[in-house]
Each structure stands twice: as C-alpha cells, then as structure tokens.
Design an enzyme around this catalytic site. Structure first.
Site, mmCIF file in Angstrom:
data_model
loop_
_atom_site.group_PDB
_atom_site.id
_atom_site.type_symbol
_atom_site.label_atom_id
_atom_site.label_comp_id
_atom_site.label_asym_id
_atom_site.label_seq_id
_atom_site.Cartn_x
_atom_site.Cartn_y
_atom_site.Cartn_z
ATOM 1 N N HIS A 70 0.841 -1.201 0.000
ATOM 2 C CA HIS A 70 0.000 0.000 0.000
ATOM 3 C C HIS A 70 0.872 1.244 0.000
ATOM 4 O O HIS A 70 1.904 1.305 0.667
ATOM 5 C CB HIS A 70 -0.941 0.002 1.204
ATOM 6 C CG HIS A 70 -2.170 -0.823 0.973
ATOM 7 N ND1 HIS A 70 -2.895 -1.363 2.007
ATOM 8 C CD2 HIS A 70 -2.808 -1.183 -0.169
ATOM 9 C CE1 HIS A 70 -3.928 -2.033 1.495
ATOM 10 N NE2 HIS A 70 -3.879 -1.940 0.186
ATOM 11 N N ASP A 178 0.162 -3.366 8.673
ATOM 12 C CA ASP A 178 -1.292 -3.532 8.750
ATOM 13 C C ASP A 178 -1.584 -5.025 8.779
ATOM 14 O O ASP A 178 -0.962 -5.784 8.039
ATOM 15 C CB ASP A 178 -1.994 -2.899 7.536
ATOM 16 C CG ASP A 178 -2.052 -1.384 7.644
ATOM 17 O OD1 ASP A 178 -2.236 -0.725 6.604
ATOM 18 O OD2 ASP A 178 -1.904 -0.858 8.770
ATOM 19 N N GLU A 203 -0.095 -0.021 14.537
ATOM 20 C CA GLU A 203 -0.881 1.164 14.209
ATOM 21 C C GLU A 203 -2.058 1.242 15.149
ATOM 22 O O GLU A 203 -2.605 0.222 15.546
ATOM 23 C CB GLU A 203 -1.450 1.030 12.784
ATOM 24 C CG GLU A 203 -0.407 0.996 11.700
ATOM 25 C CD GLU A 203 0.057 2.375 11.319
ATOM 26 O OE1 GLU A 203 -0.733 3.327 11.466
ATOM 27 O OE2 GLU A 203 1.213 2.497 10.884
#
EC number: 3.1.27.-
Lengths: 571, 381
Positions: A70, A178, A203
């Site tokens: 990403h 992630d 995160e």
C-alpha cells in the site's frame, strides 16, 4: 540500562503515512516508507531530517523494511532511496517486491503526467530502487549483518503483507504493519509465535473501532449490484489485482447461480493477464486451506462470468463489468466509465482507496461534473458507491495479537493520546505491560532488561549452591540463592555442627551454665554473648547447652552447636 | 461449491437483501445486557461477567448508517469506541441522565447504584464519580433505574415497589419516595413525563405516581388472566399514553395510561415460547417513531416487531410484523443464543439495535414487507 528508541516520522497528528525509525542494540532500522496521500507538496514525504540534516542516509541506516505494497507504506521508497539517497538493503516479501513497482509506477504516472508535478521520482528511479530489494520468505531468519537478524510473519490484510520480527542480541522488536486477526476469504488471519519481543509496535488507526462483519459488507455489495441490475442498469467495478477481484467474482457468480439471474457478468482482459501473473505468486504465499479453495478451481473459469470485449459496453440491458485499472485513471475502466456515466440507472462500485488526481478520487468526493481531455465535461449521473473490503484488526484484534506475541511493552503509532487513554489502560491492566503512544516526531525510549548468557562449571555451581552464594540459573541469569531456591522449588538446608564437652562441676545445670556464661563474657570481649531464658547460652550463633550425665550428676555435658559459616573460635 | 460460500449464501443472507435496508453485525468481546442511547448517534454497552473487570463502552454508530444523502460515498461501517471505562462488577443496567454526560449503573444483585462520568472531548475514559445508595441491602434482583427527563440530574431507583426513591445525584438527597405498603419485585421503572412515574411489577400490577404529590400512587391490578407463577414486563409510551404488559406466557395487554382502571384497549397472544423463571433478559418496548408498534426480545434468539393496531379486545393469536433472526443465524450455537437487549433508534422509525448472549450486537433497518407487497402505507411514522 540498555534501551530501544522508536520514532514515528512525520509531524503532529499526521496520520496516513507510515515511516518508523527504530534504534536497537546500536542498529538503526527504518520500518516502512509511506507517502502521505493527502498532500501535494513535500509534506507528503516523511521528514528524513530527523536522521540527518543533509546528505545520504546510507551510513545512518542498517536496513529498511517494507511491510506491504500500500502506498501509505511504500509510496516514498523511491524518493528516499534515489532522491535523498540510500544504498543499503531494503527488505520485503516476494509478492510485495512484485507488486510495489507496479503501484509506484501507476502512482508516478498519475502524479506527474496527470497533475504535472515536478519534484517526484522517475520510472528509472523506481527500477533502481527495486534493485536494492532483498526478498523475504515467511518464518525464515535473515541475517542483515552478524548482529541484526529479521524474520517475516504472515499478516493477512493484503497479498504479501508481513509483520516483522527484528532482533539484535537478546533485544527484539516486532512491527505489525497492517494486519487482521479475523480470517479473510482469500488471505487468512495474521499469526505470530510467542516470541516475547521487548516492544510490539502497531498502528492505532483501527484500535478504537469495532469492525462490521465481512458478511454485511458482502451483503451490501450484492444488494447494490442486484438493485441496479433489476432496474436495467449497468454496473462497473474497477479493480486492481488478484484477491479482491477474484473474491468479488466468486461472490457474484455464486449469487447469480442461487438467484437464477441472467444478466451477463464480464471481466476485462487486462485483468486476466495481471491475474495470471499474480496467481503464481499467490500459490506460494497462501496456506493450504486457501490454496485448496482457489487453486483447485481454475482461476477464471466461471459459468456466469465471461471475457469482456470493448464492443459489449454498448450492448443494451443490464450487465456487470470488472475492469482495470482500479482508480479509473486510465485504460479500459475509464473508457467504460465515460460511456456509462450519463445514465442514472447505472452504477460504479469503487472497492478501494483512490489516489488524488484520479477520476475515482473525484467522484468519491461527490464531484458530479468532470473535466475530461479537450475541455469536454462529463456529467456524472450514475450512482457512485464506495465500499471498503480491506481487512484490518480492530480493538479486539489488537488484544488477540498481544496475547499471541506476549510483548514486554506495547507501542501504538498514529493515534491521538487523548483518544487512546482507554485502550492504553485496557492493555496495561490486562497484560501488566506499559503501553506507549508517541506523537509523530516524538521519540519513545523503552528500557530493556537483556539477559547475558553466562557459562559455569558444574563444580562451581554445586559449591556455590552449597555456600549460598549467587547461582547461575536457567538461560544464564545470575540470581540470588533465595531466588534460585524459590524457582527451583527447593528448601534451604542448613548445616550445623555439634560436639560434646564433658566437665566436672558440682553445681546444678542452670548454675553451671551461668558460670560458663560469666566466664565466656570475661574472656571473649567484643563478641555477642547472651544468656537466654530457654536455658541456652549463645556466643554469636554458637549455642551452648548444659545437661547432667545420667550416671553422675557432677559430670556435666556441654553441647556446642554452630553453623558451617562460623569461623572457629579459639578459647 | 466451496463450503465457505455456501455458509455465506444461506437462506437468511439471501432474504436479508430484501428485508433490510441496512444491516450491520458486530462482535463484542463480551455480551451486553445494556443498549442505552446517550445521543442520537451514540450508544452505551457494558459487560456483565461476574469475574473480571467489565467494560463500559460508548460507541458511535457507523457513519454509513447515519449518512442520509451521499450514503453511497461513505464506506464507514464500523462502530467507533469513543469512550470506555471499567466497572468492578457486572453491569446489568445503565441509564444515561439526559442533558448530561452522566450515567448510572446497577449490578443486578444489590440496590446501590454507581455514578459515572462518560467523558468529554478531552479524554476517552469513563470514570466512576460516586454512588447512590439504595433503600435495602442484599436484594436479589437489583434495582431498576429511570432518569428524570428534566435537566436536574435525578434518578429514580428501586428493586421492590416499597423501596422506590428519587435521588438527587450530586447531593445524594432523597427527593421523593413511593408510598406503597406491599413489597413487589419490579420489572420496570419509567418517567412518562417529568413528574409522572410508572412502576411495573413482576406479578403484573402497575403503580402510577406523581412525584410532586405526597399521595399514594394509583394501583392497577394485574391482567385478569394472570396466574401465580406468571411474570410480567411493562413499557409505557409517553407519546401515545399507552402501556403494554407482556407475560411470560406470551400474553400482551395494551391499556390507556390515563384510564388504567378501565380495562385493556386490546390484547393478543404473541408467537413466542414460554419463558421459565429467568426474567433478566426480556424486554418489551414501544417504538418511539412508529405508531402502535412494539418490539419484544429475550424469549429466544430473535427480536419480534408487532403492530398493536391489528389487535382485538379478545385474546387472539397474532403474528409478528417482522422478525430479526440474525443472532440465531450467525451464532455458533443457534439454539443456545438468547437476545439480551434491544433498543429502538429515537428518531429513525425502523432502525433498531439488538444484543445477544454470544456477544453479538446488530444494527438493522428493516423493510415493512407487508406494506411493500400490498402497496399500502406503513403504520404512520
């Protein structure tokens, strides 16, 4: 005390870009190098001045690790390596290495060609950057140098996403990137062993959410498609690559079969080519169960889904088309969009994030009039639907991951401290560990207690245990004897020596004892001598008792007793 | 066909595409018996395990549900935990004090209440600020709680009918006490206006009192059909001045609040199984924005919606207007799951929240199928 330093680069409350610096055991590691998609100027890049004010980063960094493809995690990589300057190793998984350059190139084209920006990396820079990449396999320990080792773990989330374990000596850190803890249909859930890192870095973006089920997201997708088809409309679904597209295809195919629907479903040829390419990557990356589900059926051999031809876009009646690219910024999906945009019965479903500058981004922001090439305007009358299928861990997921890895400390990045106090308290309370939440640009220092392995000979060990000194135990920790005994489950044994002395004394036992007491007091000055009510005399820790011999009351027996620690007193 | 997808495309899932406008399914770490609105957008849930610390969470509804125009452009389907805190014991009841950031809880087995500050913008922590003592110690059922609608933070509470008092939260002062001789276990306590309170007893009688007056409350006997072992639950609607009583046998009786002595307006035998002695989880409630409609939960894993305007004066069987079976269908143990709570959205006519014993929480906006099919109008909104 040894310590590990963690600094999320960026400023203030900035979220939307990941780039974290870790200093551990004298090594400096950069975790992710993302682009901030909301800015058009240099603020989109991470602020590398924290590392050095000017000049190249090579000598300041031991390695760079990228968690997944990403753009908010890898978008600034070519800028960092080719424009700021870094020649050291860049680690990422095989699928990430394959997909990154394609996304970066797409992104570059949109930013430079469409938006006309100049301070940006070139195609050549992307290529040069990727030459520095060393691919990682899951669960394989890689020696970056003779002190620093790293290992990738499965993170779920997207194809190739990894959580990474970094170890220098006996200090370690795990960075999650992630991840998701509930299995996705084609990706599975993140997994890590009980590696007990000093710090687990994650995160906090989704840490305070409770995720809606995948079932409901899929339901909404099918409902929207069905509603459009029922009113005779056409549905365009711009997709990027393998995984999500295939999942949606399978979902539609099964739904069509179940509901006995007749409207045609197509996928564009561009999609097939890309899909076949990534399909091969996919096989090695996925686990057994997923392989079984997707490999056994041939990738795009569907009953209801056929290959698309450009001319079909003009056919009357309802249809569904999957086309690339995913952000409507060029190619076939944009062509189809232009044809269908003017009819309000039609629909476009955007299954993911669109970068600024793309048509996708504009229509997701509500723009209903678009400026096309040659100053032509396009009226957007069709229905625009934004659906998020991406898999993220939520509040429950974070707790599950902590339970799995058992870190000694927790560190959450990209959150506002006031909005995270409850989660911090929850983590601290349930796991009895500290939870840190640095702001961007702020350094958190975590003190560690590394163990030092110590070898000891068996003889020394035995002697030390007998004498009650310090003991080497377990993994090589030096502990006190009380600690060692407690952990070994042993009782402390005491050694006492006794001897008997006979003497002739006509007095009673207590009187004899008292005479001995008085005598000792006069000759042994400087020593603690006590006459105790229980009928004993103590000289320091030596105990003296008097008793009469059974045969002759004038014969007294002195019982002397002392522990092994006592030096012999001459008297 | 892959078995995974078979599960997904089960009958209920396919049906749900037609029968719900919106549907969201969540899994909490622990089940909740509390679904209490703190605003039109935020709702509180809380755990009731007897062992460890229980969480109290204030959740913000998914943005996609609340977006009216441009709903398609919003992808946000998740609950956001906006505030959270820990309670030392189980939280069986929670009441938000209107106009404040204060909430009051009860553990379900004592008469004392805990007072909480739900937190503002500067902190996301829900903190305990004090307690309110109940009348009696060691009561088994725990106190029912009702919050006074006006801006003075006062709370009405009690577990038995002779033990109901109105307490000023800040001072702890008792402002009013219900003057009743008999001691009956309560199944509900409500304010229908700022000064009129309704207490529903488990055996079916109703007490209505005006807290401005020292006079004894008006007492309404249980419905004639009630028997010794039957339990009753009650809800009073402020807007329609109606009262509904529901028994553990499934009999539902509607009365006029202002004419309680005048007998039932209508009644019906609902399509539910009999409940045993456990009355903790049954909830019956009037829809705030959908005339004559009630919701019932706690008898099984379903939530049922009934239209009382179709009921007659004699006891006849009736079928629900809508049934939410989501908790049963999604659960790992479909027969074992029970709904623990439900709540109508205060303004959106057909939006409800429901919770079940497996920790699931659903948010759903149902479609009135019968109206859709026959082309007739919905019960007026």
């Amino acid at each position: 005390m040894p310590e590990i330093k963690v600094t999320p680069l960026g400023a203030g409350q900035d979220v939307g870009r990941s780039c974290i610096l870790v200093s551990i055991g004298g090594k400096n590691i950069m975790l992710d190098c993302g682009m901030h998609m909301g800015y058009n100027d240099d603020r989109r890049f991470p602020d590398f001045s924290y590392i050095t004010q000017n000049g190249r980063l090579t000598e300041f960094l031991d390695c760079v690790i990228i968690s997944h493809f990403h753009l908010d995690h890898c978008g600034a990589l070519p800028y960092m390596s080719e424009m700021v300057g870094y020649d050291g190793p860049i680690y990422m998984t095989h699928p990430t290495k394959a997909i990154c350059p394609i996304l970066l190139e797409d992104f570059r084209k949109i930013t430079v060609d469409k938006k006309g920006e100049t301070n940006f990396f070139t195609s050549q820079m992307i290529k040069d950057c990727m030459k520095k990449v060393i691919p990682l396999n899951l669960h394989q320990t890689v020696q970056v140098d003779d002190e620093l080792e790293i290992k990738a773990y499965y993170a779920g989330h997207v194809l190739g996403a990894a959580m990474v374990h970094i170890k220098v000596g006996s200090e370690s850190v795990v960075y999650t990137g992630d991840y998701n803890m509930t299995p996705d249909r084609h990706l599975g859930a993140a997994w890590i062993d009980k590696c007990r890192p000093d710090i687990l870095i994650s995160e906090s973006t989704y840490a305070t959410t409770i995720r809606d089920s995948k079932r409901c997201r899929e339901r909404d997708f099918l409902k929207k498609v069905h509603e459009s088809i029922e009113r005779g409309g056409k549905v365009l679904i711009p997709v990027f690559a393998l995984g999500r597209a295939q999942e949606l295809c399978i979902l539609l195919e099964t739904f069509w079969e179940r509901m006995n629907l007749k409207a045609p479903i197509y996928f564009s040829t561009g999609l097939t080519e890309k899909a076949n390419h990534y399909y091969k990557l996919f096989i090695t990356w996925t686990n057994q169960k997923i392989r079984k589900t997707f490999v056994q059926r041939n990738m795009f051999e569907f009953k209801h889904i056929k290959a698309f031809d450009r001319s079909y876009a003009d056919n009357p009646g309802p249809m569904v088309v999957f086309a690339t690219p995913g952000m409507l910024h060029a190619g076939q999906s944009l062509q189809i969009f232009k044809k269908w945009a003017g009819n309000e019965k039609n629909m476009v479903i955007m299954p993911g994030y669109c970068v600024q500058g793309t048509i996708g981004h504009k229509i997701l922001n509500g723009q209903r009039k678009l400026e096309m090439e040659g100053r032509a305007t396009l009226d957007v009358k069709l229905q625009v639907e934004y659906m998020s299928f991406s898999a993220h861990a939520d509040a429950k997921g974070i707790m599950q991951l902590i339970r799995m890895a058992e870190p000694r400390n927790m560190l959450l990045v990209h959150g506002e401290a006031v909005k995270m106090e409850f989660l911090k308290g929850k983590i601290e309370q349930e796991f009895s560990i500290n939870c840190y939440m640095p702001a961007n640009g702020e350094t958190t220092t975590v003190t560690t207690n590394p163990s030092v392995p110590v070898d000891i000979s068996l003889n020394l060990l035995k002697r030390e245990m007998a004498l009650g000194g310090t003991v080497c135990y377990g993994d090589g920790f030096l502990v006190s004897s009380e600690q060692a005994l407690k952990e070994l489950g042993l009782n402390e044994h005491q050694l006492r020596f006794t001897c008997r002395v006979q003497l002739q004394d006509p007095h009673s036992d207590p009187d004899t004892l008292h005479r001995i007491y008085t005598h000792l007091k006069s000759v042994l000055k400087g020593y603690t001598i006590q006459h105790l009510p229980d009928g004993t005399v103590m000289v320091e820790s030596i105990v003296i008792k008097v008793s009469s011999s059974a045969e002759d009351p004038n014969t007294k027996v002195l019982l002397l007793s002392w522990s092994y620690q006592v030096t012999f007193l001459r008297c | 066909m892959e078995e995974d997808l078979d599960n997904i495309l089960d009958d209920w899932f396919i049906e749900s595409i037609k029968i719900y406008k919106d549907l969201h399914v969540y899994q909490l770490e622990n089940p909740t018996q509390v679904l209490e609105w703190t605003s039109g957008r935020n709702v509180c849930v809380a755990g009731y395990t007897s062992s460890s610390k229980n969480e109290i969470l204030e959740l913000h509804l998914p943005l996609k549900l609340l977006a009216d125009k441009n709903k398609g452009l919003c992808a946000e389907r998740d609950f956001k935990v906006v505030h959270g805190g820990f309670a030392d014991g189980p939280v069986r009841r929670l009441r938000h004090i209107p106009g404040t950031r204060c909430a009051v809880t009860n553990d379900g087995h004592s008469s004392s209440l805990q007072v909480w500050d739900l937190g503002g913008d500067d902190s996301d922590v829900i903190r305990r600020t004090g307690s309110v003592e109940g009348g009696r110690t060691g009561s088994v059922r725990g106190s029912r709680i009702a919050a006074r609608p006006s801006s003075q933070p006062q709370v009405l509470h009690g577990a038995q009918s002779d033990d109901v008092r109105l307490t000023e939260i800040t001072s702890g002062r008792t402002v009013y006490k219900l003057e009743v001789d008999s001691s009956d276990a309560l199944s509900s306590l409500q304010f229908v206006t700022d000064s009129i309170v309704v207490a529903g007893c488990c055996k079916g009688s109703i007490l209505v009192a005006d807290i401005r007056s020292p006079a004894a409350p008006q007492v309404c006997c249980p419905p004639a059909s009630s028997a010794e072992s039957v339990l009753w639950w009650t809800d009073a609607s402020a807007s329609s001045s109606r009262l509904i009583r529901l028994s553990s046998c499934g009999q539902a009786v509607v009365s006029e609040l202002r004419m309680l002595g005048g007998g039932a307006v209508c009644q019906a035998q609902l399509d539910i199984q009999m409940r045993g002695s456990d009355s903790e989880d049954v909830v019956v409630s009037w829809a705030p924005a959908l005339d004559d409609c009630i919701a019932v939960s706690g008898f099984s894993g379903a939530v049922q919606i009934y239209n009382t305007s179709l009921w007659k004066s004699d006891l006849q069987e009736t079928t629900p207007l809508f049934q939410h079976r989501g908790h049963m269908v999604s659960s790992q143990q479909p027969d074992g799951v029970l709904t623990t709570a439900h709540a109508w959205h205060p303004e959106r006519p057909r939006t409800l929240l429901s919770a079940a014993s497996d920790g699931s929480v659903h948010v759903w906006d149902w479609v009135n199928q019968s109206a859709a099919e026959s082309g007739s109008a919905d019960p007026p909104t």
